[in-house]
Write a protein that holds these residues in place. Structure first.
Motif, PDB file in Angstrom:
ATOM      1  N   ARG A  90      10.425  67.199 -10.421  1.00  0.00           N
ATOM      2  CA  ARG A  90       9.292  67.766  -9.687  1.00  0.00           C
ATOM      3  C   ARG A  90       9.168  67.106  -8.314  1.00  0.00           C
ATOM      4  O   ARG A  90       8.917  67.758  -7.311  1.00  0.00           O
ATOM      5  CB  ARG A  90       8.018  67.563 -10.512  1.00  0.00           C
ATOM      6  CG  ARG A  90       6.840  68.318 -10.016  1.00  0.00           C
ATOM      7  CD  ARG A  90       5.794  68.518 -11.090  1.00  0.00           C
ATOM      8  NE  ARG A  90       4.700  69.298 -10.532  1.00  0.00           N
ATOM      9  CZ  ARG A  90       3.634  68.778  -9.953  1.00  0.00           C
ATOM     10  NH1 ARG A  90       3.498  67.469  -9.873  1.00  0.00           N
ATOM     11  NH2 ARG A  90       2.701  69.560  -9.460  1.00  0.00           N
ATOM     12  N   GLU A  91       9.362  65.781  -8.268  1.00  0.00           N
ATOM     13  CA  GLU A  91       9.302  65.061  -6.992  1.00  0.00           C
ATOM     14  C   GLU A  91      10.429  65.498  -6.060  1.00  0.00           C
ATOM     15  O   GLU A  91      10.247  65.635  -4.852  1.00  0.00           O
ATOM     16  CB  GLU A  91       9.381  63.549  -7.235  1.00  0.00           C
ATOM     17  CG  GLU A  91       8.138  62.993  -7.914  1.00  0.00           C
ATOM     18  CD  GLU A  91       8.373  61.639  -8.586  1.00  0.00           C
ATOM     19  OE1 GLU A  91       7.539  61.251  -9.415  1.00  0.00           O
ATOM     20  OE2 GLU A  91       9.408  60.985  -8.290  1.00  0.00           O
ATOM     21  N   GLN A 124      11.942  65.347 -16.080  1.00  0.00           N
ATOM     22  CA  GLN A 124      11.207  66.482 -15.513  1.00  0.00           C
ATOM     23  C   GLN A 124      10.244  66.022 -14.416  1.00  0.00           C
ATOM     24  O   GLN A 124      10.057  66.709 -13.415  1.00  0.00           O
ATOM     25  CB  GLN A 124      10.429  67.220 -16.616  1.00  0.00           C
ATOM     26  CG  GLN A 124      11.316  67.898 -17.648  1.00  0.00           C
ATOM     27  CD  GLN A 124      11.855  69.249 -17.184  1.00  0.00           C
ATOM     28  OE1 GLN A 124      11.238  69.943 -16.392  1.00  0.00           O
ATOM     29  NE2 GLN A 124      13.025  69.617 -17.670  1.00  0.00           N
ATOM     30  N   GLN A 125       9.658  64.856 -14.616  1.00  0.00           N
ATOM     31  CA  GLN A 125       8.729  64.302 -13.632  1.00  0.00           C
ATOM     32  C   GLN A 125       9.458  64.011 -12.323  1.00  0.00           C
ATOM     33  O   GLN A 125       8.975  64.339 -11.234  1.00  0.00           O
ATOM     34  CB  GLN A 125       8.104  63.016 -14.209  1.00  0.00           C
ATOM     35  CG  GLN A 125       7.018  62.409 -13.359  1.00  0.00           C
ATOM     36  CD  GLN A 125       5.839  63.370 -13.148  1.00  0.00           C
ATOM     37  OE1 GLN A 125       5.386  64.004 -14.081  1.00  0.00           O
ATOM     38  NE2 GLN A 125       5.386  63.482 -11.907  1.00  0.00           N
ATOM     39  N   SER A 150      17.402  73.871  -7.879  1.00  0.00           N
ATOM     40  CA  SER A 150      17.460  73.253  -9.209  1.00  0.00           C
ATOM     41  C   SER A 150      18.681  72.356  -9.302  1.00  0.00           C
ATOM     42  O   SER A 150      18.628  71.278  -9.893  1.00  0.00           O
ATOM     43  CB  SER A 150      17.561  74.329 -10.298  1.00  0.00           C
ATOM     44  OG  SER A 150      16.292  74.839 -10.651  1.00  0.00           O
ATOM     45  N   GLY A 185      11.126  75.992 -10.076  1.00  0.00           N
ATOM     46  CA  GLY A 185      10.046  75.222 -10.694  1.00  0.00           C
ATOM     47  C   GLY A 185      10.561  74.481 -11.918  1.00  0.00           C
ATOM     48  O   GLY A 185      11.684  74.724 -12.364  1.00  0.00           O
ATOM     49  N   VAL A 186       9.726  73.611 -12.443  1.00  0.00           N
ATOM     50  CA  VAL A 186      10.128  72.830 -13.609  1.00  0.00           C
ATOM     51  C   VAL A 186      10.169  73.729 -14.856  1.00  0.00           C
ATOM     52  O   VAL A 186       9.671  74.852 -14.830  1.00  0.00           O
ATOM     53  CB  VAL A 186       9.170  71.643 -13.875  1.00  0.00           C
ATOM     54  CG1 VAL A 186       9.255  70.623 -12.749  1.00  0.00           C
ATOM     55  CG2 VAL A 186       7.731  72.113 -14.061  1.00  0.00           C
ATOM     56  N   SER A 221       9.717  68.710  -4.246  1.00  0.00           N
ATOM     57  CA  SER A 221       8.833  68.533  -3.079  1.00  0.00           C
ATOM     58  C   SER A 221       9.629  68.067  -1.879  1.00  0.00           C
ATOM     59  O   SER A 221       9.385  68.498  -0.745  1.00  0.00           O
ATOM     60  CB  SER A 221       7.767  67.478  -3.335  1.00  0.00           C
ATOM     61  OG  SER A 221       7.121  67.731  -4.509  1.00  0.00           O
ATOM     62  N   ASP A 258       4.304  76.123  -9.261  1.00  0.00           N
ATOM     63  CA  ASP A 258       3.887  74.730  -9.360  1.00  0.00           C
ATOM     64  C   ASP A 258       3.044  74.473 -10.601  1.00  0.00           C
ATOM     65  O   ASP A 258       1.993  75.097 -10.794  1.00  0.00           O
ATOM     66  CB  ASP A 258       3.090  74.376  -8.091  1.00  0.00           C
ATOM     67  CG  ASP A 258       2.941  72.887  -7.929  1.00  0.00           C
ATOM     68  OD1 ASP A 258       3.768  72.144  -8.523  1.00  0.00           O
ATOM     69  OD2 ASP A 258       2.017  72.447  -7.223  1.00  0.00           O
ATOM     70  N   THR A 305       1.914  71.021 -13.201  1.00  0.00           N
ATOM     71  CA  THR A 305       2.037  69.580 -13.425  1.00  0.00           C
ATOM     72  C   THR A 305       2.712  69.335 -14.773  1.00  0.00           C
ATOM     73  O   THR A 305       2.787  70.227 -15.624  1.00  0.00           O
ATOM     74  CB  THR A 305       0.666  68.877 -13.435  1.00  0.00           C
ATOM     75  OG1 THR A 305      -0.077  69.382 -14.557  1.00  0.00           O
ATOM     76  CG2 THR A 305      -0.110  69.114 -12.151  1.00  0.00           C
ATOM     77  N   GLN A 306       3.164  68.106 -14.928  1.00  0.00           N
ATOM     78  CA  GLN A 306       3.796  67.677 -16.168  1.00  0.00           C
ATOM     79  C   GLN A 306       2.876  67.947 -17.363  1.00  0.00           C
ATOM     80  O   GLN A 306       3.300  68.485 -18.386  1.00  0.00           O
ATOM     81  CB  GLN A 306       4.070  66.172 -16.044  1.00  0.00           C
ATOM     82  CG  GLN A 306       4.852  65.591 -17.160  1.00  0.00           C
ATOM     83  CD  GLN A 306       6.267  66.130 -17.151  1.00  0.00           C
ATOM     84  OE1 GLN A 306       6.850  66.358 -16.104  1.00  0.00           O
ATOM     85  NE2 GLN A 306       6.811  66.371 -18.315  1.00  0.00           N
ATOM     86  N   CYS A 329       7.419  76.585 -16.357  1.00  0.00           N
ATOM     87  CA  CYS A 329       6.430  76.967 -15.339  1.00  0.00           C
ATOM     88  C   CYS A 329       6.188  78.473 -15.331  1.00  0.00           C
ATOM     89  O   CYS A 329       5.240  78.951 -14.701  1.00  0.00           O
ATOM     90  CB  CYS A 329       6.844  76.476 -13.956  1.00  0.00           C
ATOM     91  SG  CYS A 329       8.311  77.292 -13.329  1.00  0.00           S
TER      92      CYS A 329
END
Ligand code: ADP
Ligand code: 2DT
Length: 225
Positions: free
Chosen positions: A168-169, A164-165, A106, A16-17, A172, A141, A143-144, A20
């Motif tokens: 996250r993509e 970081q955004q 990662s 995860g980011v 996925s 999960d 969100t930013q 999280c």
């Protein structure tokens, strides 16, 4: 073999980011497995900054050194390969469950989020092909916006909003291809819930994974092969 003596441990990866809740949940999960369930389990994490290669990675993350994007990517991968014998021995000889904070996902998500490597996802994956494959990837999960509410980012190199955004993509995308290949199951947990709620969901997933590994005598897989 009886459930009291599994022929190997289960390999669980948390991804995860930043922020999280990986560190929090790895600690709670380990305690749950060892103290509550009386199982043999250990925690591992990547990057493992205690090794020679890990030391180079640490210098880079703290901006004390500069490295080409591909060079640092290879070091992160080398860090996994140098620790892989210990990981395998924990699982196979030690029969211990391994709970791991970050892994090759990662590695690929962060490197391929960089402009210089954005079209080189396959190259980024290639150096980790053949590593021990997780029995489950648990993706926390967040969100930013939710991540930012947990306090500002720290000082390290990758702790920037835009990167970081994109990370996250990329996660996925990796989830989609793993799911298509049907080799490594991903479980997405809503990390915005309370610490206790997240822990409960993770425990259920992990207990089911352990049962599957033991009952089906599932052999340890090879990543992305
Ligand atoms: P990571 O290792 O993924 O960066 P941490 O476990 O260090 O995440 O958590 C980041 C911050 O968020 C810490 O201050 C932690 O106490 C807090 N935190 C962790 N889980 C939750 C949660 N479910 N709800 C609210 N705050 C959380
Ligand atoms: P921690 O904050 O969890 O120590 O991570 N990273 C991690 C990569 O770029 N490649 C990798 O292969 C791994 C495992 C994620 C430090 C940073 O290192 C990034 C955040």
């Amino acid at each position: 073999p009886s459930s009291a003596s599994p022929h190997r441990g289960a390999f669980i990866v948390l991804e995860g980011v930043d922020r999280c809740g990986k560190t929090t949940q790895v600690g709670l999960l380990l305690k749950h497995l060892v103290v509550q369930l009386g199982m043999a389990a250990v925690a591992m994490r990547f990057p493992d900054r205690t090794t020679l290669v890990g030391n180079l990675i640490n210098q880079y993350l703290q901006s004390k050194s500069e490295l080409d994007d591909r060079a640092i990517h290879l070091l992160f991968s080398a860090n996994r390969w140098e620790v892989a014998p210990t990981l395998k021995s924990n699982l196979l000889e030690g029969k211990q469950h391994v709970v791991c904070d970050r892994y090759a996902y990662s590695g690929v998500a962060f490197s391929s989020a960089k402009e210089s490597l954005q079209n080189d996802l396959e190259w980024c994956k290639s150096c980790d092909v053949g590593l021990p494959a997780p029995d489950a990837v648990i993706f926390l999960d967040l969100t930013q916006e939710q991540a930012e509410q947990r306090g500002g980012y720290g000082e390290e190199r990758y702790e920037k909003k835009e990167l970081q955004q994109r990370v996250r993509e990329r996660f996925s995308q990796l989830q989609a291809t793993d799911t298509q290949n049907g080799q490594v199951p991903w479980y997405v947990v809503n990390a915005a819930q309370s610490i206790e709620e997240v822990q409960k969901e993770i425990s259920t997933i992990v207990e089911q994974t352990i049962e599957k590994v033991i009952l089906e005598e599932k052999p340890l897989g090879l990543l992305w092969l």
